[in-house]
Write an enzyme that holds these catalytic residues in place. Structure first.
Site, PDB file in Angstrom:
ATOM      1  NE  ARG A 218      87.875  15.213 -19.875  1.00 10.66           N
ATOM      2  CZ  ARG A 218      88.278  15.551 -18.681  1.00 10.66           C
ATOM      3  NH1 ARG A 218      88.446  14.628 -17.748  1.00 10.66           N
ATOM      4  NH2 ARG A 218      88.517  16.806 -18.392  1.00 10.66           N
TER       5      ARG A 218
ATOM      6  CD  GLU B  76      86.402  22.245 -24.793  1.00  6.93           C
ATOM      7  OE1 GLU B  76      86.079  23.314 -24.241  1.00  6.93           O
ATOM      8  OE2 GLU B  76      87.017  21.353 -24.200  1.00  6.93           O
TER       9      GLU B  76
ATOM     10  CD  GLN C 256      80.100  32.863 -21.222  1.00 10.55           C
ATOM     11  OE1 GLN C 256      79.838  33.105 -20.052  1.00 10.55           O
ATOM     12  NE2 GLN C 256      80.960  33.581 -21.912  1.00 10.55           N
TER      13      GLN C 256
ATOM     14  CG  LEU D 128      72.750  24.428 -23.468  1.00  9.24           C
ATOM     15  CD1 LEU D 128      73.400  23.842 -24.711  1.00  9.24           C
ATOM     16  CD2 LEU D 128      73.659  24.207 -22.272  1.00  9.24           C
ATOM     17  N   GLY D 129      71.416  29.026 -23.055  1.00  7.98           N
ATOM     18  CA  GLY D 129      71.780  30.446 -23.022  1.00  7.98           C
ATOM     19  C   GLY D 129      72.789  30.820 -24.104  1.00  7.98           C
ATOM     20  CE1 TYR D 130      76.505  34.893 -22.133  1.00  5.87           C
ATOM     21  CE2 TYR D 130      75.820  32.904 -20.985  1.00  5.87           C
ATOM     22  CZ  TYR D 130      76.284  34.201 -20.957  1.00  5.87           C
ATOM     23  OH  TYR D 130      76.512  34.815 -19.769  1.00  5.87           O
TER      24      TYR D 130
ATOM     25  CB  CYS E  13     102.397  25.008  -6.419  1.00  2.00           C
ATOM     26  SG  CYS E  13     101.203  26.347  -6.327  1.00  2.00           S
TER      27      CYS E  13
HETATM   28  S1  SF4 Z   1      96.115  23.152  -5.315  1.00  2.00           S
HETATM   29 FE1  SF4 Z   1      96.649  24.893  -6.597  1.00  2.00          FE
HETATM   30  S2  SF4 Z   1      97.647  26.296  -5.196  1.00  2.00           S
HETATM   31 FE2  SF4 Z   1      97.627  24.309  -4.206  1.00  2.00          FE
HETATM   32  S3  SF4 Z   1      99.552  23.360  -4.754  1.00  2.00           S
HETATM   33 FE3  SF4 Z   1      98.091  22.711  -6.273  1.00  2.00          FE
HETATM   34  S4  SF4 Z   1      98.303  24.191  -7.926  1.00  2.00           S
HETATM   35 FE4  SF4 Z   1      99.262  25.076  -6.125  1.00  2.00          FE
END
Ligand code: SF4
Length: 354
Positions: free
Chosen positions: A24, A41, A46, A84-86, A208
């Site tokens: 990153r 990626e 997996q 690593l598999g697959y 949320c």
């Molecule tokens: S942790 Fe997940 S469920 Fe809880 S407020 Fe944040 S997004 Fe929503």
């Protein structure tokens, strides 16, 4: 819902809480090298972050650029991938590296990336967003969970995926779409976890819906579980003068191109046949291995032969010293089978002519 109710608090949180991962760039900085994004990626398909990180570093040390990887020896790459598999991922990795090196770099759009071997919808979106700043909607398992809770999507998976993508795409910012995707991943890994999400610490709790309803763990809604089919087979441990016979699996299909012990095929009914007569010893313990679509139980039969056979049932045999067999890059299933034989008391067998 205004876009900022999700992307703004999420990016603010990411600016000080982003996980530092070897592939990153820090939040808000220039995008990372597309080769690093792509390699990570593919490895992370997996595989967990903790398991993939040392492989990522080893690959970069050995093949620092896509051109270097494109020029690599297939066998060496498969060996470096072992564990690593697959393994189809490693073959696709090489195929894609050669296409990208030949065209002089990665394509930059989601749809063009999708045309490369081993790159599905998720990976194409992730590379486009993270490496090239395209406002693609990136959805991995973590993001799927977070989004299904944010928007309280009641449709069970996998049918819910369309609704999740539609709802989330409206919130992908034109600025920093790569950071947005990585922030969603980090939120799913650290706060919005499958069990006991820490909503009070979550930057998105005001937006949320599942949190407002008090039922975050009810999402994503899972489909009823189907039992995993069971397959059976026998692997043959054939020894001559301290060396063991290995085969290479056919290039296509499960564990394609990987070294393996010879043996029967895998089927729903037991096949305990042996390739030739003589004295054989069957181990009491089977090797159990869970593939995505079935569980395999492998019986092990060992024998000793008086001379090296060049081939068996149409497959070429390669003889490897017992002491080096675990350095051969065997896939996990066969590495486990080999360990089981090495750790089992072996009956004394007189080598016979097959
Ligand atoms: S942790 Fe997940 S469920 Fe809880 S407020 Fe944040 S997004 Fe929503």
């Amino acid at each position: 819902m205004p876009v900022d109710s999700i992307s703004r608090p999420l990016l603010d949180w990411y600016d000080h809480s982003a996980r530092a991962l070897p592939w990153r760039s820090p939040p808000g900085s220039a995008p990372p090298d597309p080769y690093h994004v792509w390699l990570s990626e593919i490895m992370l398909q997996q595989t967990t972050v903790a398991a993939a990180a040392p492989y990522f570093q080893r690959f970069l040390d050995r093949w620092p650029s896509i051109e270097a990887l494109a020029a690599a020896d297939d066998e060496e790459v498969m060996r470096a991938w072992a564990g690593l598999g697959y393994y189809a991922r490693a073959r696709n990795l090489l195929a894609a590296a050669r296409i990208v090196a030949a065209r002089g770099g990665f394509p930059q759009t989601e749809s063009a990336l999708r045309a490369l071997p081993g790159i599905g919808a998720y990976t194409a979106a992730a590379i486009a967003a993270i490496a090239f700043g395209e406002p693609a909607t990136v959805i991995d398992a973590n993001i799927e969970r977070v989004a299904s809770r944010l928007f309280a999507i009641h449709t069970p998976l996998p049918a819910a995926r369309t609704a999740i993508a539609e709802a989330l795409s409206a919130h992908v910012p034109a600025e920093r779409p790569g950071d947005f995707a990585q922030a969603m991943m980090d939120l799913g890994a650290s706060i919005c976890t499958p069990r006991a999400p820490r909503c009070l610490a979550c930057p998105l709790r005001k937006a949320c819906t599942a949190h407002a309803c008090g039922t975050p763990e009810a999402f994503p809604v899972k489909p009823p579980k189907k039992p995993r089919p069971l397959k059976l087979g026998t692997a043959w441990w054939i020894e001559h003068d301290g060396s063991i016979a290995l085969v290479r699996r056919p290039p296509r299909g499960l564990l394609g191109g990987m070294p393996a012990l010879p043996g029967t095929g895998w089927a729903e009914t037991e096949d305990d046949s042996l390739p030739f007569g003589g004295q054989w010893h069957r181990l009491d313990t089977r090797v159990r291995h869970v593939f995505t679509h079935f569980e395999l139980r492998l019986t092990l039969a060992t024998t000793s032969v008086a001379e090296r056979l060049p081939e068996l049932a149409g497959q070429q045999l390669r003889w490897v010293p017992r002491s080096r067999i675990l350095d051969e890059g065997l896939p996990t299933l066969y590495a486990r089978a080999v360990r089981l034989v090495l750790e089992s008391p072996q009956p004394q067998m007189k080598p016979e002519m097959p």
